[in-house]
Design an enzyme around this catalytic site. Structure first.
Site, PDB file in Angstrom:
ATOM      1  N   ASP A  33       1.000  -0.908   0.202  1.00 55.21           N
ATOM      2  CA  ASP A  33      -0.036   0.226  -0.026  1.00 55.21           C
ATOM      3  C   ASP A  33       0.733   1.331  -0.155  1.00 55.21           C
ATOM      4  O   ASP A  33       2.305   1.483   0.663  1.00 55.21           O
ATOM      5  CB  ASP A  33      -0.815  -0.257   1.188  1.00 55.21           C
ATOM      6  CG  ASP A  33      -2.411  -0.995   1.328  1.00 55.21           C
ATOM      7  OD1 ASP A  33      -2.823  -1.268  -0.255  1.00 55.21           O
ATOM      8  OD2 ASP A  33      -3.104  -0.605   2.238  1.00 55.21           O
ATOM      9  N   LYS A  68      -3.401   2.940  -3.547  1.00 57.03           N
ATOM     10  CA  LYS A  68      -4.901   3.634  -3.034  1.00 57.03           C
ATOM     11  C   LYS A  68      -4.572   5.512  -2.737  1.00 57.03           C
ATOM     12  O   LYS A  68      -4.106   5.538  -1.478  1.00 57.03           O
ATOM     13  CB  LYS A  68      -5.503   3.163  -2.597  1.00 57.03           C
ATOM     14  CG  LYS A  68      -6.243   2.151  -2.683  1.00 57.03           C
ATOM     15  CD  LYS A  68      -7.366   1.947  -2.047  1.00 57.03           C
ATOM     16  CE  LYS A  68      -7.985   0.160  -2.558  1.00 57.03           C
ATOM     17  NZ  LYS A  68      -7.034  -0.974  -2.483  1.00 57.03           N
ATOM     18  N   GLY A 124      -0.265  -0.199   5.786  1.00 59.25           N
ATOM     19  CA  GLY A 124      -0.383   0.688   6.591  1.00 59.25           C
ATOM     20  C   GLY A 124      -1.094   0.274   7.846  1.00 59.25           C
ATOM     21  O   GLY A 124      -2.307  -0.126   7.484  1.00 59.25           O
ATOM     22  N   MET A 153      -8.093   9.708   7.492  1.00 61.34           N
ATOM     23  CA  MET A 153      -8.496  10.225   5.678  1.00 61.34           C
ATOM     24  C   MET A 153      -9.862  11.390   5.969  1.00 61.34           C
ATOM     25  O   MET A 153     -10.668  11.025   5.108  1.00 61.34           O
ATOM     26  CB  MET A 153      -8.986   8.795   5.017  1.00 61.34           C
ATOM     27  CG  MET A 153      -8.375   8.020   5.156  1.00 61.34           C
ATOM     28  SD  MET A 153      -8.416   6.278   4.289  1.00 61.34           S
ATOM     29  CE  MET A 153      -9.891   5.719   5.876  1.00 61.34           C
ATOM     30  N   GLY A 206       2.832  11.015  11.448  1.00 64.56           N
ATOM     31  CA  GLY A 206       2.586  10.386  12.200  1.00 64.56           C
ATOM     32  C   GLY A 206       3.756  10.182  12.291  1.00 64.56           C
ATOM     33  O   GLY A 206       4.044   8.273  11.790  1.00 64.56           O
TER      34      GLY A 206
END
Length: 426
Positions: free
Chosen positions: A194, A216, A247, A325, A354
């Site tokens: 990812d 994405k 993640g 998100m 982070g």
């Protein structure tokens, strides 16, 4: 000292252990784990051996040793602590051409028990010139390297059907990946990765490991979810070991369940290695505990990218609200919460990048966070925290070292600092 290392298949084969003390118990437990048919000969047993007997894991002859005890044996361990008895066992074994491990006198042994490290189907046996502590130290060092994937664990013989392992990569810092996750990567033939996974881990892969980009971004997918599922299944059915590196945690807004179902439906063995979820870890490294005694005793995690949640219910929920998100629609979400009854003075913190070197925290209130974020150019990846705990970034966040925290002070609530100060400058 031994010159010819050899692994033995003891499954169902008779092994005799002479002695009933702790040393004999340790040897017996290993033999049972390896599937041996164990006979223990001793007048009395220590507690650990007695437990094995009670479980019918071994047979016990409650008496002194007899030479006939070795009839039909493939291997014998003697650990009575009595020189004459151990010497007699070793002599009888030698006469019968049965390998003998002599716990009290290695020079009289015809076989030696090494210090062993096992990880999955990899076994490493260590001897060190008759020095057990030295062998144990080397064994432990090797075991650590195996556990963390620091040794080359990739298989070079392809199986009929491979495997898929979903690995939670954590919030970004590669040091937060579990040792089990690193080991899975060390064994991988294919890694489907990812965009927000800890990508520096890819630098540790063998050059011939296939890396498939599955990142994405809003309205820009390298692969659709259906295509990702197809890649996982197709590669595994070719006999390859596939790692799906994500993640955070695979099952926290990561569509891991869909990928597991796709594998199961195709008959592909699949495993999930949990990861540190950014919803908890990213606020944490910014000094924001998502729960805090006297402040918040519950946390709600929401995918805020393109969802239409029940804002009235969320506004009424006590505790901490974490939006993943959600930066792109931050103004809209803040306004919705206020419109449905949330106090406009509720603290809000946005933590960007982070756990990474560019980490930055912005703190305001529901009424001011949109303007404040726009002024500072806040962007993804970021985690949004709504609730009284967000104000704790001023108190518990990094100070002078580590990632930058540049919060704007908010009104004091539930025991936080009483003073109110102007917003911090960018």
């Amino acid at each position: 000292m031994p010159r010819h290392p050899l692994l033995l298949d003891l499954t169902g084969r008779r092994v005799v252990v002479v002695g009933g003390g702790p040393v004999a118990a340790r040897r017996t437990a290993r033999l049972v784990a390896d599937g041996a048919d164990v006979l223990v000969v001793a007048p009395r047993l220590c507690e650990d051996l007695a437990e094995l007997v009670a479980r019918d894991a071994v047979r016990w002859a409650p008496r002194e040793y007899l030479a006939t005890d070795l009839d039909g044996a493939w291997l014998v361990h003697t650990a009575t602590g009595e020189r004459d008895v151990d010497a007699a066992v070793a002599a009888d074994a030698d006469a019968l051409r049965v390998w003998c491990v002599h716990a009290g006198d290695g020079a009289r042994s015809t076989a030696w028990t090494p210090a062993v490290a096992r990880v999955d189907d990899v076994t490493v046996a260590v001897t060190a010139g008759g020095d057990p502590r030295r062998a144990t130290a080397v064994r432990d060092a090797v075991a650590l390297l195996l556990d963390t994937g620091a040794l080359p664990l990739r298989r070079h013989r392809r199986a009929a059907v491979g495997t898929v392992t979903l690995v939670g990569g954590g919030p970004g810092d590669p040091g937060l990946v579990t040792t089990r996750g690193r080991r899975a990567l060390a064994e991988a033939d294919v890694v489907v990765v990812d965009r927000l996974a800890p990508r520096t881990l890819l630098d540790e892969l063998d050059p011939d490991v296939e890396v498939v980009e599955a990142g994405k971004q809003p309205h820009a997918h390298t692969l659709t979810q259906e295509q990702i599922n197809e890649v996982l299944v197709e590669r595994a059915l070719r006999g390859l070991r596939v790692v799906r590196l994500k993640g955070g945690d695979p099952f926290v807004l990561g569509r891991g369940g869909e990928e597991v179902l796709a594998c199961l439906e195709a008959g592909v063995p699949v495993e999930v290695v949990p990861g540190v979820t950014s919803a908890i870890a990213v606020p944490g490294v910014a000094g924001i505990p998502v729960t805090q005694r006297g402040v918040s005793r519950q946390v709600t995690i929401l995918s805020a990218h393109d969802s239409a949640p029940d804002w009235s219910s969320l506004a009424a929920v006590e505790g901490t609200l974490v939006l993943l998100m959600g930066v792109g629609r931050l103004a809209e979400h803040a306004a919705a919460l206020v419109a449905h009854g949330k106090d406009p003075a509720t603290p809000v913190a946005v933590v960007e990048n982070g756990t990474l070197p560019g980490q930055r925290t912005t703190v305001a209130t529901l009424a001011t966070i949109a303007q404040r974020a726009a002024e500072r150019g806040v962007g993804n990846p970021a985690v949004v925290v709504v609730g009284e705990v967000a104000a704790l970034a001023d108190v518990l966040g990094p100070h002078g070292t580590g990632p930058a925290a540049e919060p704007a002070a908010t009104p004091a609530r539930a025991g936080t600092a009483a003073a109110e100060a102007p917003d911090a400058t960018p």
